[in-house]
Design an enzyme around this catalytic site. Structure first.
Site, PDB file in Angstrom:
ATOM      1  N   CYS A 206      -1.029   2.710   6.322  1.00  0.00           N
ATOM      2  CA  CYS A 206      -0.591   1.392   6.777  1.00  0.00           C
ATOM      3  C   CYS A 206      -0.280   0.546   5.542  1.00  0.00           C
ATOM      4  CB  CYS A 206      -1.645   0.730   7.642  1.00  0.00           C
ATOM      5  SG  CYS A 206      -3.244   0.486   6.848  1.00  0.00           S
TER       6      CYS A 206
ATOM      7  N   HIS B 134      -8.794   2.602  -3.324  1.00  0.00           N
ATOM      8  CA  HIS B 134      -7.420   2.274  -2.936  1.00  0.00           C
ATOM      9  C   HIS B 134      -6.762   1.407  -4.008  1.00  0.00           C
ATOM     10  CE1 HIS B 134      -3.916   1.384  -0.738  1.00  0.00           C
ATOM     11  NE2 HIS B 134      -4.378   0.479   0.119  1.00  0.00           N
TER      12      HIS B 134
ATOM     13  N   CYS C  59       0.814  -1.222   0.000  1.00  0.00           N
ATOM     14  CA  CYS C  59       0.000   0.000   0.000  1.00  0.00           C
ATOM     15  C   CYS C  59       0.846   1.271   0.000  1.00  0.00           C
ATOM     16  CB  CYS C  59      -0.933   0.023   1.204  1.00  0.00           C
ATOM     17  SG  CYS C  59      -1.904  -1.480   1.410  1.00  0.00           S
TER      18      CYS C  59
ATOM     19  N   GLY D 118       0.143  -3.540   4.211  1.00  0.00           N
ATOM     20  CA  GLY D 118      -0.030  -4.953   4.483  1.00  0.00           C
ATOM     21  C   GLY D 118       1.300  -5.625   4.780  1.00  0.00           C
TER      22      GLY D 118
END
Length: 402
Positions: free
Chosen positions: A387, A357, A88, A389
């Site tokens: 954040c 996203h 991300c 993954g």
């Protein structure tokens, strides 16, 4: 080290999974935004030293993605390029890698590119070279598999990122109502931004060929003007069969999306020489890691590091762009920060739940949005954080350049 500025951050519209942009490959989206970047800035392609291409679900149709995207967009063969994946955080990491090249004098002007076509994420097998097994080949979905294996052997996440979000829900005692309220607010802010034309300056329209002629896509598909608390409350939690207390739904989690975004990273002096107008100055950045099984809280330590390096506190910020991977994850971070969920500085124009996203494109999409938010809100300092993954987070502090 040399000072770094960000110029001309732009993006395509964000398409829904299987939506208006689904027929275009990641490379198609990337070349669209790169060509638009050159057109909008008037730059000669040879003025760019390299293209850093962030992509989290690649295929071998465009290996070393930044290089292939550069070549297909009309950059000369002297322009370098490569590919990176920090899940991300990939798009923002491309910007930071470009910044480090510029700061150290390795390069003078670098394009950071982030792209994802989640509609075209591959299915794959690792068995094909050993002959057909009994029962045929087993194909994995790259999207699902990446969420299950991102913690490695010792930190398994069999329920993917949703499972880790539910871990934070239990740890912080965050209820479904608060999650749905944040999701609704995100959609309302994104829809309002669309209606006011706030996104227009950052969006590059995309032409999608079709059997009945070309279609021009110039708006994000994911924001829902018809979203209500009642509609959100009616959705079934994704892990309801495993956990009767589960609260994470498709409505209070980020979307799966298609998009590309890019910007130019250079020095103030070189920007002037190229005729570029800097939008943002990089003040500091940081990366932090936590247990992959509670990855959504990682923006807290990453932000602490980035702010400390800039000599700032949360109270000094005019805009806080915290990507909404999950509403519960955002609420957990806010709890640790002591910030109210309705703070107007938080994602003023929506985020991952409403805008979407598109994994590796998100970091530069956020950068394009905050570059336009800061002057509109008469602000000076902004935080961008997300954040990642697998238990990581990136955070960067940017300052508006007048």
């Amino acid at each position: 080290m040399r000072e770094v500025v960000i110029c001309s951050p732009i993006r395509t519209p964000v398409g829904r999974m299987g939506g208006a942009l689904a027929s275009l490959s990641a490379l198609d989206l990337a070349t669209t935004v790169l060509r638009a970047l050159l057109e909008r800035t008037g730059l000669e392609p040879g003025a760019i030293d390299g293209v850093i291409g962030a992509q989290s679900y690649p295929t071998m149709e465009a290996p070393a993605f930044g290089r292939v995207a550069a070549l297909d967009s009309g950059f000369p063969t002297t322009t370098g390029g490569y590919q990176l994946d920090r899940r991300c955080g990939s798009g923002l990491q491309a910007v930071m890698n470009a910044a480090m090249e510029v700061q150290t004098g390795v390069s003078d002007a670098v394009v950071a590119l982030g792209v994802e076509s989640m509609s075209n994420a591959p299915f794959y097998t690792e068995e094909g070279r050993r002959g057909a097994p009994r029962g045929g080949y087993f194909f994995r979905d790259a999207l699902a598999r990446g969420r299950e294996t991102v913690g490695g052997r010792f930190y398994p996440t069999p329920d993917g990122n949703v499972g880790t979000a539910e871990t934070l829900r239990a740890e912080y005692g965050i209820g479904r109502d608060a999650q749905d309220a944040l999701a609704l607010r995100s959609h309302q802010r994104a829809v309002q931004a669309q209606a006011s034309g706030a996104f227009d300056a950052e969006i590059v329209p995309v032409t999608v060929p079709g059997r009945r002629g070309d279609v021009l896509v110039d708006r994000d598909e994911h924001p829902r003007a018809d979203s209500t608390l009642e509609a959100l409350a009616a959705l079934t939690p994704l892990l309801a069969k495993k956990d009767p207390d589960a609260t994470v739904t498709a409505g209070n989690a980020s979307g799966q999306n298609d998009a590309a975004a890019a910007c130019i990273v250079t020095t103030p002096e070189h920007a002037r020489a190229l005729g570029l107008v800097p939008a943002l100055r990089l003040r500091s950045w940081a990366v932090a890691g936590v247990d992959p099984r509670r990855f959504g809280i990682a923006p807290v330590p990453a932000t602490e590091l980035a702010l400390a390096r800039a000599g700032l506190g949360l109270a000094d910020l005019d805009v806080i762009e915290l990507n909404e991977a999950f509403a519960v994850q955002v609420l957990a971070c806010l709890a640790d920060w002591g910030i109210d969920a309705e703070d107007p500085r938080l994602n003023p124009r929506g985020s991952g739940i409403s805008i979407g996203h598109p994994i590796a494109a998100t970091g530069i999409r956020m950068l394009a949005t905050l570059a336009n938010e800061l002057p509109a809100l008469d602000g000076t300092l902004a935080l961008e954080t997300m954040c990642i993954g697998g238990g990581q987070a990136l955070a960067a502090v940017f300052e508006r350049v007048d």
